[in-house]
Design a protein around this motif. Structure first.
Motif, PDB file in Angstrom:
ATOM      1  N   ARG A 134       6.238  13.070  11.928  1.00  0.00           N
ATOM      2  CA  ARG A 134       6.092  14.503  12.183  1.00  0.00           C
ATOM      3  C   ARG A 134       6.810  15.310  11.101  1.00  0.00           C
ATOM      4  O   ARG A 134       7.940  14.987  10.729  1.00  0.00           O
ATOM      5  N   GLY A 135       6.122  16.358  10.614  1.00  0.00           N
ATOM      6  CA  GLY A 135       6.725  17.266   9.647  1.00  0.00           C
ATOM      7  C   GLY A 135       7.742  18.169  10.335  1.00  0.00           C
ATOM      8  O   GLY A 135       7.455  18.716  11.398  1.00  0.00           O
ATOM      9  N   ARG A 136       8.914  18.338   9.722  1.00  0.00           N
ATOM     10  CA  ARG A 136       9.972  19.137  10.347  1.00  0.00           C
ATOM     11  C   ARG A 136      10.417  20.324   9.508  1.00  0.00           C
ATOM     12  O   ARG A 136      10.681  21.382  10.060  1.00  0.00           O
ATOM     13  N   CYS A 137      10.580  20.160   8.204  1.00  0.00           N
ATOM     14  CA  CYS A 137      11.133  21.219   7.354  1.00  0.00           C
ATOM     15  C   CYS A 137      10.156  21.558   6.230  1.00  0.00           C
ATOM     16  O   CYS A 137       9.815  20.685   5.435  1.00  0.00           O
ATOM     17  N   PRO A 138       9.711  22.832   6.158  1.00  0.00           N
ATOM     18  CA  PRO A 138       8.757  23.195   5.105  1.00  0.00           C
ATOM     19  C   PRO A 138       9.357  23.011   3.717  1.00  0.00           C
ATOM     20  O   PRO A 138      10.538  23.224   3.497  1.00  0.00           O
ATOM     21  N   GLY A 139       8.511  22.555   2.807  1.00  0.00           N
ATOM     22  CA  GLY A 139       8.934  22.348   1.423  1.00  0.00           C
ATOM     23  C   GLY A 139       9.586  21.003   1.182  1.00  0.00           C
ATOM     24  O   GLY A 139       9.920  20.673   0.049  1.00  0.00           O
ATOM     25  N   GLU A 198       0.846  -1.197   0.000  1.00  0.00           N
ATOM     26  CA  GLU A 198       0.000   0.000   0.000  1.00  0.00           C
ATOM     27  C   GLU A 198       0.878   1.243   0.000  1.00  0.00           C
ATOM     28  O   GLU A 198       1.908   1.285   0.670  1.00  0.00           O
ATOM     29  N   VAL A 199       0.452   2.261  -0.758  1.00  0.00           N
ATOM     30  CA  VAL A 199       1.130   3.554  -0.788  1.00  0.00           C
ATOM     31  C   VAL A 199       0.097   4.606  -0.398  1.00  0.00           C
ATOM     32  O   VAL A 199      -0.999   4.646  -0.958  1.00  0.00           O
ATOM     33  N   ARG A 200       0.455   5.433   0.577  1.00  0.00           N
ATOM     34  CA  ARG A 200      -0.442   6.498   1.039  1.00  0.00           C
ATOM     35  C   ARG A 200       0.310   7.820   0.984  1.00  0.00           C
ATOM     36  O   ARG A 200       1.495   7.869   1.290  1.00  0.00           O
ATOM     37  N   LYS A 201      -0.391   8.889   0.592  1.00  0.00           N
ATOM     38  CA  LYS A 201       0.216  10.219   0.529  1.00  0.00           C
ATOM     39  C   LYS A 201      -0.450  11.113   1.565  1.00  0.00           C
ATOM     40  O   LYS A 201      -1.679  11.101   1.703  1.00  0.00           O
ATOM     41  N   VAL A 202       0.385  11.874   2.293  1.00  0.00           N
ATOM     42  CA  VAL A 202      -0.131  12.823   3.274  1.00  0.00           C
ATOM     43  C   VAL A 202       0.640  14.127   3.163  1.00  0.00           C
ATOM     44  O   VAL A 202       1.802  14.142   2.743  1.00  0.00           O
ATOM     45  N   ALA A 203      -0.013  15.221   3.541  1.00  0.00           N
ATOM     46  CA  ALA A 203       0.632  16.531   3.637  1.00  0.00           C
ATOM     47  C   ALA A 203       0.580  16.946   5.096  1.00  0.00           C
ATOM     48  O   ALA A 203      -0.478  16.893   5.728  1.00  0.00           O
ATOM     49  N   LEU A 204       1.733  17.344   5.629  1.00  0.00           N
ATOM     50  CA  LEU A 204       1.830  17.760   7.028  1.00  0.00           C
ATOM     51  C   LEU A 204       2.420  19.154   7.105  1.00  0.00           C
ATOM     52  O   LEU A 204       3.308  19.505   6.327  1.00  0.00           O
ATOM     53  N   GLY A 205       1.944  19.929   8.067  1.00  0.00           N
ATOM     54  CA  GLY A 205       2.574  21.203   8.376  1.00  0.00           C
ATOM     55  C   GLY A 205       3.769  20.956   9.272  1.00  0.00           C
ATOM     56  O   GLY A 205       3.939  19.873   9.838  1.00  0.00           O
ATOM     57  N   VAL A 206       4.603  21.960   9.421  1.00  0.00           N
ATOM     58  CA  VAL A 206       5.760  21.844  10.314  1.00  0.00           C
ATOM     59  C   VAL A 206       5.244  21.641  11.738  1.00  0.00           C
ATOM     60  O   VAL A 206       4.379  22.366  12.209  1.00  0.00           O
TER      61      VAL A 206
END
Length: 111
Positions: free
Chosen positions: A66-71, A2-10
């Protein structure tokens, strides 16, 4: 797989639950590719098992991403393996593709 895509803020985290088979000798491992510094991965402490668990029963494992670095964009490949047998193919695999956007939702923009 399975492949899942997510977008996280910093600073924002995503909880991923994977079925474990520790009683059969399998463990989940992970490898981060792409912008490896863009995310962090930690295993949460295991939850207490249900009152009655049969020998060899699967138990859920929880991982916090956890998101750490924007972009940043990272690809995390989780593989369920048996460490004593590294030549064996993984029993199961899961891929999480993460895009880290700007500030976490609800956070004030940096000035």
């Amino acid at each position: 797989m399975e492949v899942r895509k997510v977008a996280l803020g910093v600073g924002e985290s995503y909880e991923l639950r994977l079925t474990g088979r520790g009683a059969r000798g399998y463990v989940w491992t992970w490898q981060v590719t792409g912008d490896a510094d863009a995310v962090s991965v930690d295993e949460a402490p295991p939850l207490p098992p249900p009152v009655q668990v049969l020998p060899g029963a699967p138990l859920e494992r929880t991982y916090a991403v956890r998101g750490r670095c924007p972009g940043g964009r990272a690809r995390i490949r989780f593989a369920q393996i048996r460490p004593p047998y590294p030549q064996e193919a993984p029993y199961d695999e899961f891929v999480l593709e993460v895009e880290v956007t700007g500030a976490a939702q609800g956070a004030a923009p940096a000035s």
